[in-house]
Design a protein around this motif. Structure first.
Motif, PDB file in Angstrom:
ATOM      1  N   UNK A 133       0.835  -1.206   0.000  1.00 25.55           N
ATOM      2  CA  UNK A 133       0.000   0.000   0.000  1.00 25.55           C
ATOM      3  C   UNK A 133       0.869   1.255   0.000  1.00 25.55           C
ATOM      4  N   UNK A 134       1.951   1.228   0.781  1.00 24.38           N
ATOM      5  CA  UNK A 134       2.877   2.370   0.823  1.00 24.38           C
ATOM      6  C   UNK A 134       3.527   2.578  -0.542  1.00 24.38           C
ATOM      7  N   UNK A 135       3.974   1.506  -1.151  1.00 28.35           N
ATOM      8  CA  UNK A 135       4.598   1.600  -2.483  1.00 28.35           C
ATOM      9  C   UNK A 135       3.580   2.120  -3.494  1.00 28.35           C
ATOM     10  N   UNK A 136       2.343   1.606  -3.451  1.00 27.88           N
ATOM     11  CA  UNK A 136       1.291   2.074  -4.358  1.00 27.88           C
ATOM     12  C   UNK A 136       1.038   3.568  -4.183  1.00 27.88           C
ATOM     13  N   UNK A 137       1.037   4.066  -2.940  1.00 28.34           N
ATOM     14  CA  UNK A 137       0.845   5.491  -2.688  1.00 28.34           C
ATOM     15  C   UNK A 137       1.988   6.318  -3.279  1.00 28.34           C
ATOM     16  N   UNK A 138       3.212   5.835  -3.133  1.00 29.67           N
ATOM     17  CA  UNK A 138       4.364   6.539  -3.703  1.00 29.67           C
ATOM     18  C   UNK A 138       4.246   6.641  -5.231  1.00 29.67           C
ATOM     19  N   UNK A 139       3.786   5.567  -5.847  1.00 32.00           N
ATOM     20  CA  UNK A 139       3.603   5.567  -7.307  1.00 32.00           C
ATOM     21  C   UNK A 139       2.450   6.484  -7.682  1.00 32.00           C
ATOM     22  N   UNK A 140       1.340   6.398  -6.944  1.00 27.99           N
ATOM     23  CA  UNK A 140       0.166   7.225  -7.231  1.00 27.99           C
ATOM     24  C   UNK A 140       0.495   8.713  -7.100  1.00 27.99           C
ATOM     25  N   UNK A 141       1.328   9.077  -6.125  1.00 30.83           N
ATOM     26  CA  UNK A 141       1.694  10.473  -5.896  1.00 30.83           C
ATOM     27  C   UNK A 141       2.797  10.967  -6.831  1.00 30.83           C
ATOM     28  N   UNK A 142       3.277  10.105  -7.709  1.00 36.95           N
ATOM     29  CA  UNK A 142       4.246  10.517  -8.721  1.00 36.95           C
ATOM     30  C   UNK A 142       5.684  10.507  -8.267  1.00 36.95           C
ATOM     31  N   UNK A 143       5.954   9.985  -7.097  1.00 39.50           N
ATOM     32  CA  UNK A 143       7.335   9.929  -6.617  1.00 39.50           C
ATOM     33  C   UNK A 143       8.113   8.888  -7.430  1.00 39.50           C
ATOM     34  N   UNK A 144       7.443   7.789  -7.765  1.00 45.68           N
ATOM     35  CA  UNK A 144       8.023   6.768  -8.625  1.00 45.68           C
ATOM     36  C   UNK A 144       7.041   6.510  -9.761  1.00 45.68           C
ATOM     37  N   UNK A 145       7.586   6.107 -10.921  1.00 45.99           N
ATOM     38  CA  UNK A 145       6.739   5.855 -12.093  1.00 45.99           C
ATOM     39  C   UNK A 145       6.038   4.500 -12.030  1.00 45.99           C
ATOM     40  N   UNK A 146       6.718   3.518 -11.427  1.00 44.45           N
ATOM     41  CA  UNK A 146       6.204   2.153 -11.451  1.00 44.45           C
ATOM     42  C   UNK A 146       6.925   1.314 -10.402  1.00 44.45           C
ATOM     43  N   UNK A 147       6.503   0.065 -10.265  1.00 46.21           N
ATOM     44  CA  UNK A 147       7.197  -0.844  -9.357  1.00 46.21           C
ATOM     45  C   UNK A 147       8.676  -0.991  -9.744  1.00 46.21           C
ATOM     46  N   UNK A 148       8.973  -1.227 -11.027  1.00 46.01           N
ATOM     47  CA  UNK A 148      10.399  -1.346 -11.382  1.00 46.01           C
ATOM     48  C   UNK A 148      11.194  -0.085 -11.022  1.00 46.01           C
ATOM     49  N   UNK A 149      10.589   1.078 -11.234  1.00 47.08           N
ATOM     50  CA  UNK A 149      11.266   2.325 -10.896  1.00 47.08           C
ATOM     51  C   UNK A 149      11.565   2.383  -9.391  1.00 47.08           C
ATOM     52  N   UNK A 150      10.615   1.985  -8.578  1.00 43.58           N
ATOM     53  CA  UNK A 150      10.783   1.973  -7.124  1.00 43.58           C
ATOM     54  C   UNK A 150      11.928   1.036  -6.715  1.00 43.58           C
ATOM     55  N   UNK A 151      11.912  -0.184  -7.270  1.00 47.48           N
ATOM     56  CA  UNK A 151      12.938  -1.149  -6.877  1.00 47.48           C
ATOM     57  C   UNK A 151      14.310  -0.782  -7.439  1.00 47.48           C
ATOM     58  N   UNK A 152      14.369  -0.123  -8.601  1.00 49.10           N
ATOM     59  CA  UNK A 152      15.659   0.383  -9.103  1.00 49.10           C
ATOM     60  C   UNK A 152      16.209   1.447  -8.149  1.00 49.10           C
ATOM     61  N   UNK A 153      15.298   2.281  -7.631  1.00 50.82           N
ATOM     62  CA  UNK A 153      15.703   3.312  -6.673  1.00 50.82           C
ATOM     63  C   UNK A 153      16.308   2.660  -5.421  1.00 50.82           C
ATOM     64  N   UNK A 154      15.667   1.607  -4.904  1.00 51.92           N
ATOM     65  CA  UNK A 154      16.213   0.905  -3.736  1.00 51.92           C
ATOM     66  C   UNK A 154      17.597   0.334  -4.034  1.00 51.92           C
ATOM     67  N   UNK A 155      17.767  -0.205  -5.236  1.00 60.71           N
ATOM     68  CA  UNK A 155      19.040  -0.789  -5.630  1.00 60.71           C
ATOM     69  C   UNK A 155      20.130   0.280  -5.731  1.00 60.71           C
ATOM     70  N   UNK A 156      19.760   1.468  -6.170  1.00 54.38           N
ATOM     71  CA  UNK A 156      20.758   2.531  -6.362  1.00 54.38           C
ATOM     72  C   UNK A 156      21.248   3.085  -5.031  1.00 54.38           C
ATOM     73  N   UNK A 157      20.553   2.836  -3.924  1.00 56.46           N
ATOM     74  CA  UNK A 157      20.984   3.306  -2.605  1.00 56.46           C
ATOM     75  C   UNK A 157      22.240   2.591  -2.129  1.00 56.46           C
ATOM     76  N   UNK A 158      22.483   1.396  -2.630  1.00 57.51           N
ATOM     77  CA  UNK A 158      23.642   0.599  -2.169  1.00 57.51           C
ATOM     78  C   UNK A 158      24.935   1.154  -2.634  1.00 57.51           C
TER      79      UNK A 158
END
Length: 158
Positions: A133-158
């Motif tokens: 639900x949190x991830x869906x809200x982030x996508x809905x609010x335009x912070x991330x474009x999609x699930x892949x975009x969100x998980x790429x962002x997590x990967x780039x933090x490393x």
């Protein structure tokens, strides 16, 4: 001198016969191509009509638009067939010219298209519903474009 002219006449007769045979072959080939085109077009029309008849849950507006489209295709089919009957060779040449125009556009070209971000691998992730639900809200609010975009962002933090 008569033998020479007789030999010339025989040669011209053979050349003419070869040319007539070549022209007959071209006409036969063009009529076969045209016949195949109309058989395929007729089959497509019949398939579309069958599809319309078998779909019972189609809305009236959708059915009207499909019927109109089918009628237009039928009219084009008969117009093309009349043109083919009048001039089979010319009809096939026009179709080949139209196909050549269409084939020049689009299609796979070296360097075309969106560049890849990396190697694609399918992954299934199990998370608690509140995290989704949190991830869906982030996508809905335009912070991330999609699930892949969100998980790429997590990967780039490393």
């Amino acid at each position: 001198m008569e033998t020479n002219s007789r030999e010339e006449l025989i040669k011209r007769l053979k050349d003419t016969q070869m040319e007539v045979e070549r022209l007959l072959f071209v006409i036969k080939q063009n009529s076969t191509v045209g016949r195949d085109y109309f058989v395929e077009a007729g089959d497509r029309l019949a398939d579309q009509l069958f599809d319309i008849r078998t779909k019972k849950d189609i809305k009236i507006n959708s059915l009207r638009s499909k019927a109109t489209s089918l009628i237009n295709k039928k009219d084009k089919f008969f117009k093309d067939y009349a043109g083919f009957c009048a001039d089979p060779i010319g009809f096939n040449k026009r179709r080949e010219a139209e196909a050549a125009k269409v084939e020049k556009r689009g299609g796979a070209r070296k360097g075309a298209g969106r560049k890849s971000l990396g190697i694609k691998k399918s992954v299934t992730i199990t998370l608690p519903q509140e995290r989704w639900d949190t991830i869906d809200d982030l996508i809905k609010n335009g912070i991330f474009k999609s699930y892949p975009d969100y998980f790429r962002h997590l990967d780039s933090k490393d």
